[in-house]
Motif scaffolding. Structure first.
Motif, mmCIF file in Angstrom:
data_model
loop_
_atom_site.group_PDB
_atom_site.id
_atom_site.type_symbol
_atom_site.label_atom_id
_atom_site.label_comp_id
_atom_site.label_asym_id
_atom_site.label_seq_id
_atom_site.Cartn_x
_atom_site.Cartn_y
_atom_site.Cartn_z
ATOM 1 N N ASN A 1 48.675 42.121 27.855
ATOM 2 C CA ASN A 1 48.139 43.209 27.242
ATOM 3 C C ASN A 1 46.919 43.096 26.534
ATOM 4 O O ASN A 1 45.979 43.688 26.523
ATOM 5 C CB ASN A 1 49.114 43.766 26.146
ATOM 6 C CG ASN A 1 50.482 44.473 26.812
ATOM 7 O OD1 ASN A 1 50.208 44.799 27.927
ATOM 8 N ND2 ASN A 1 51.507 44.606 26.018
ATOM 9 N N ASN A 2 46.538 42.133 26.225
ATOM 10 C CA ASN A 2 45.232 41.513 25.271
ATOM 11 C C ASN A 2 44.381 41.554 26.451
ATOM 12 O O ASN A 2 43.308 41.925 26.358
ATOM 13 C CB ASN A 2 45.552 40.377 24.412
ATOM 14 C CG ASN A 2 44.200 40.060 23.689
ATOM 15 O OD1 ASN A 2 43.737 40.752 22.968
ATOM 16 N ND2 ASN A 2 43.329 38.834 24.241
ATOM 17 N N GLU A 3 44.502 40.854 27.550
ATOM 18 C CA GLU A 3 43.479 40.532 28.530
ATOM 19 C C GLU A 3 43.246 41.904 29.238
ATOM 20 O O GLU A 3 42.110 42.234 29.636
ATOM 21 C CB GLU A 3 44.117 39.613 29.523
ATOM 22 C CG GLU A 3 44.346 38.178 29.018
ATOM 23 C CD GLU A 3 44.051 37.142 30.178
ATOM 24 O OE1 GLU A 3 44.067 37.385 31.293
ATOM 25 O OE2 GLU A 3 44.184 35.838 29.918
ATOM 26 N N SER A 4 44.296 42.870 29.328
ATOM 27 C CA SER A 4 44.008 44.120 29.759
ATOM 28 C C SER A 4 42.870 45.125 28.925
ATOM 29 O O SER A 4 42.133 45.611 29.338
ATOM 30 C CB SER A 4 45.316 45.049 30.202
ATOM 31 O OG SER A 4 45.041 46.222 30.747
ATOM 32 N N LEU A 5 43.292 44.736 27.621
ATOM 33 C CA LEU A 5 42.451 45.610 26.875
ATOM 34 C C LEU A 5 41.173 44.937 26.604
ATOM 35 O O LEU A 5 40.363 45.625 26.604
ATOM 36 C CB LEU A 5 43.097 45.244 25.446
ATOM 37 C CG LEU A 5 42.299 45.866 24.109
ATOM 38 C CD1 LEU A 5 42.385 47.539 24.208
ATOM 39 C CD2 LEU A 5 42.724 45.596 22.738
ATOM 40 N N ASN A 6 40.696 43.803 27.058
ATOM 41 C CA ASN A 6 39.594 43.106 26.825
ATOM 42 C C ASN A 6 38.995 43.024 28.433
ATOM 43 O O ASN A 6 37.951 42.376 28.553
ATOM 44 C CB ASN A 6 39.603 41.738 26.385
ATOM 45 C CG ASN A 6 39.954 41.804 24.852
ATOM 46 O OD1 ASN A 6 39.473 42.863 24.186
ATOM 47 N ND2 ASN A 6 40.493 40.903 24.573
ATOM 48 N N LYS A 7 39.620 43.686 29.522
ATOM 49 C CA LYS A 7 39.234 43.508 30.703
ATOM 50 C C LYS A 7 37.514 43.827 31.003
ATOM 51 O O LYS A 7 37.061 44.708 30.313
ATOM 52 C CB LYS A 7 39.999 44.528 31.700
ATOM 53 C CG LYS A 7 39.520 44.543 33.213
ATOM 54 C CD LYS A 7 40.562 45.363 33.913
ATOM 55 C CE LYS A 7 40.284 45.559 35.332
ATOM 56 N NZ LYS A 7 40.065 44.223 35.945
ATOM 57 N N ASN A 8 36.996 43.033 31.715
ATOM 58 C CA ASN A 8 35.490 42.970 31.860
ATOM 59 C C ASN A 8 34.793 42.479 30.824
ATOM 60 O O ASN A 8 33.659 42.692 30.714
ATOM 61 C CB ASN A 8 35.009 44.423 32.417
ATOM 62 C CG ASN A 8 35.939 44.717 33.575
ATOM 63 O OD1 ASN A 8 35.904 43.915 34.428
ATOM 64 N ND2 ASN A 8 35.986 45.780 34.033
ATOM 65 N N TYR A 9 35.213 42.062 29.702
ATOM 66 C CA TYR A 9 34.495 41.444 28.602
ATOM 67 C C TYR A 9 34.269 40.207 28.976
ATOM 68 O O TYR A 9 34.985 39.411 29.823
ATOM 69 C CB TYR A 9 35.266 41.441 27.388
ATOM 70 C CG TYR A 9 35.005 42.735 26.383
ATOM 71 C CD1 TYR A 9 34.044 42.792 25.422
ATOM 72 C CD2 TYR A 9 35.852 43.787 26.593
ATOM 73 C CE1 TYR A 9 33.692 43.821 24.678
ATOM 74 C CE2 TYR A 9 35.428 44.868 25.854
ATOM 75 C CZ TYR A 9 34.582 44.967 24.921
ATOM 76 O OH TYR A 9 34.354 45.962 24.227
ATOM 77 N N LEU A 10 32.899 39.469 28.848
ATOM 78 C CA LEU A 10 32.682 38.174 29.107
ATOM 79 C C LEU A 10 33.674 37.025 28.434
ATOM 80 O O LEU A 10 33.848 37.008 27.204
ATOM 81 C CB LEU A 10 31.118 37.836 28.765
ATOM 82 C CG LEU A 10 30.764 36.710 28.836
ATOM 83 C CD1 LEU A 10 30.562 36.511 30.544
ATOM 84 C CD2 LEU A 10 29.355 36.396 28.583
ATOM 85 N N LYS A 11 34.280 36.351 29.202
ATOM 86 C CA LYS A 11 35.138 35.323 28.782
ATOM 87 C C LYS A 11 34.177 34.197 28.483
ATOM 88 O O LYS A 11 34.279 33.195 27.489
ATOM 89 C CB LYS A 11 36.141 34.794 29.626
ATOM 90 C CG LYS A 11 37.323 33.736 29.223
ATOM 91 C CD LYS A 11 38.427 33.836 30.360
ATOM 92 C CE LYS A 11 39.455 32.925 29.632
ATOM 93 N NZ LYS A 11 40.635 32.679 30.725
ATOM 94 N N SER A 12 33.217 33.426 29.254
ATOM 95 C CA SER A 12 32.459 32.244 29.140
ATOM 96 C C SER A 12 31.172 32.419 30.089
ATOM 97 O O SER A 12 31.133 33.141 30.970
ATOM 98 C CB SER A 12 33.147 31.284 29.491
ATOM 99 O OG SER A 12 33.599 31.142 30.915
#
Length: 278
Positions: free
Chosen positions: A23-34
Motif C-alpha cells: 500500500n505504501n509503494e502504491s501511495l508513493n507510485k512514481n516518486y523517485l526511489k534513487s
C-alpha cells in the motif's frame, strides 16, 4: 541540503505505513526511489504520504550520509537531522517559516517578510566564541517566485553576492545571472533549456520546499528541486552541457547521458545518470 549534480549546476522508500508495504509503494507510485551518477555516487529517497522523510547518499565505498525530515500535521517541516546536526523550524500564524535553529548551539536564522522581499538573517557562533551575522535579501515577484537574491556580506573571496533569476511560462529557470556586486554587469550568465517531461527531483522535494523555499535559495542555487521539467541544455560563454534523456511511459526520465563541452573543445566529458521509481 546536498547539491544534485555539480557539473550541471555551476553550476547546478520505502517507509511502511500502518497497512502494508504494498500500500505504501502504491501511495508513493512514481516518486523517485534513487538516482545514480556515473555509477559512482547514489542517492536514495524514502517518503510517507508523499512527504520526503529520508535522503541517503553514498560516494563509492565511503560511509553513507543520511538526512531525515519530520513534519507537523499540516505538512510543514519541523525537524531536519544530518548526522549529529539537528535543526528545528518555526512558523508564524500564516504558516510562513520565520526561524531555523541549530539545536544544541546558539546558531539560528530568521526570516522577515516584507512587500515582495524577504530578509534572511543567519547568526553563527564560531568555535572561539566570536560571532558572525550574514544578511540576505530575497526578492520575489507577484507569483511568489524568487527573482533575485542579494547577500550583503561576503563569506569568501571572489564570491557572487547577487543571483538573478528569469523564468519561462512553466516556472522553469531559463537564465541565472551571477554578479559580484549590485553595480556590475553579470560576471557569469547561465542559460538553461528544458524538455516537456516531468522532473523527478521536483516532485521529490516539492512538499518539502513549500516550507523552506525562500530560506534555501537565499544562500545557494539548487535548480534540481525547483524546476518542473528536466534540464537538457546548460550554456555559458565558456562552454555547454547537453543532456540526452530516455523516459518511461509516465514521462519520467529513467536514464540520461551528459556531454560537457568546455572552452571550445570538440571532445566532451561524458557523464551518466539513472533513475529508479517506486
Amino acid at each position: 541540503m546536498k547539491k544534485i549534480y555539480l557539473f550541471i549546476l555551476i553550476i547546478i522508500c520505502s517507509c511502511s505505513n500502518d497497512n502494508s508495504e504494498d500500500n505504501n509503494e502504491s501511495l508513493n507510485k512514481n516518486y523517485l526511489k534513487s538516482y545514480t551518477l556515473d555509477g559512482e555516487s547514489s542517492t536514495e529517497f524514502e517518503y510517507h504520504k508523499g512527504l520526503l522523510t529520508k535522503e541517503t547518499s553514498q560516494y563509492l565505498d565511503l560511509p553513507k550520509q543520511e538526512t531525515t525530515y519530520l513534519y507537523n500535521d499540516e505538512g510543514k517541516l519541523i525537524s531536519e537531522q544530518f548526522g549529529l546536526h539537528k535543526f528545528s523550524y518555526l512558523y508564524d500564524n500564516q504558516n510562513r517559516l520565520i526561524k531555523k535553529v541549530r539545536n544544541g548551539t546558539n546558531d539560528f536564522s530568521t526570516l522577515e517578510y516584507l512587500t515582495n522581499k524577504i530578509i534572511v538573517t543567519n547568526f553563527y557562533e564560531n568555535p572561539k566564541g566570536t560571532t558572525n551575522t550574514i544578511v540576505s535579501e530575497v526578492h520575489i515577484d507577484d507569483k511568489g517566485r524568487i527573482t533575485k537574491t542579494v547577500q550583503n556580506t561576503s563569506t569568501y573571496s571572489n564570491q557572487f553576492l547577487i543571483h538573478e533569476f528569469k523564468y519561462d511560462s512553466n516556472n522553469n529557470v531559463v537564465q541565472l545571472a551571477f554578479k559580484s556586486n549590485i553595480d556590475n554587469t553579470p560576471d557569469v550568465v547561465v542559460n538553461y533549456k528544458y524538455d516537456a517531461k516531468k522532473n523527478p527531483l521536483y516532485y521529490s522535494y516539492k512538499n518539502l520546499y513549500k516550507s523552506i523555499y525562500y530560506f534555501i535559495l537565499s544562500s545557494e542555487v539548487l535548480l534540481g528541486p525547483i524546476v518542473p521539467n528536466n534540464i537538457i541544455s546548460v550554456s555559458t560563454s565558456t562552454g555547454a552541457t547537453t543532456t540526452n534523456l530516455t523516459y518511461n511511459i509516465e514521462n519520467y526520465p529513467i536514464k540520461g547521458v551528459f556531454s560537457k563541452y568546455q572552452d571550445g573543445s570538440t571532445s566532451p566529458l561524458i557523464g551518466t545518470i539513472s533513475y529508479e521509481y517506486y
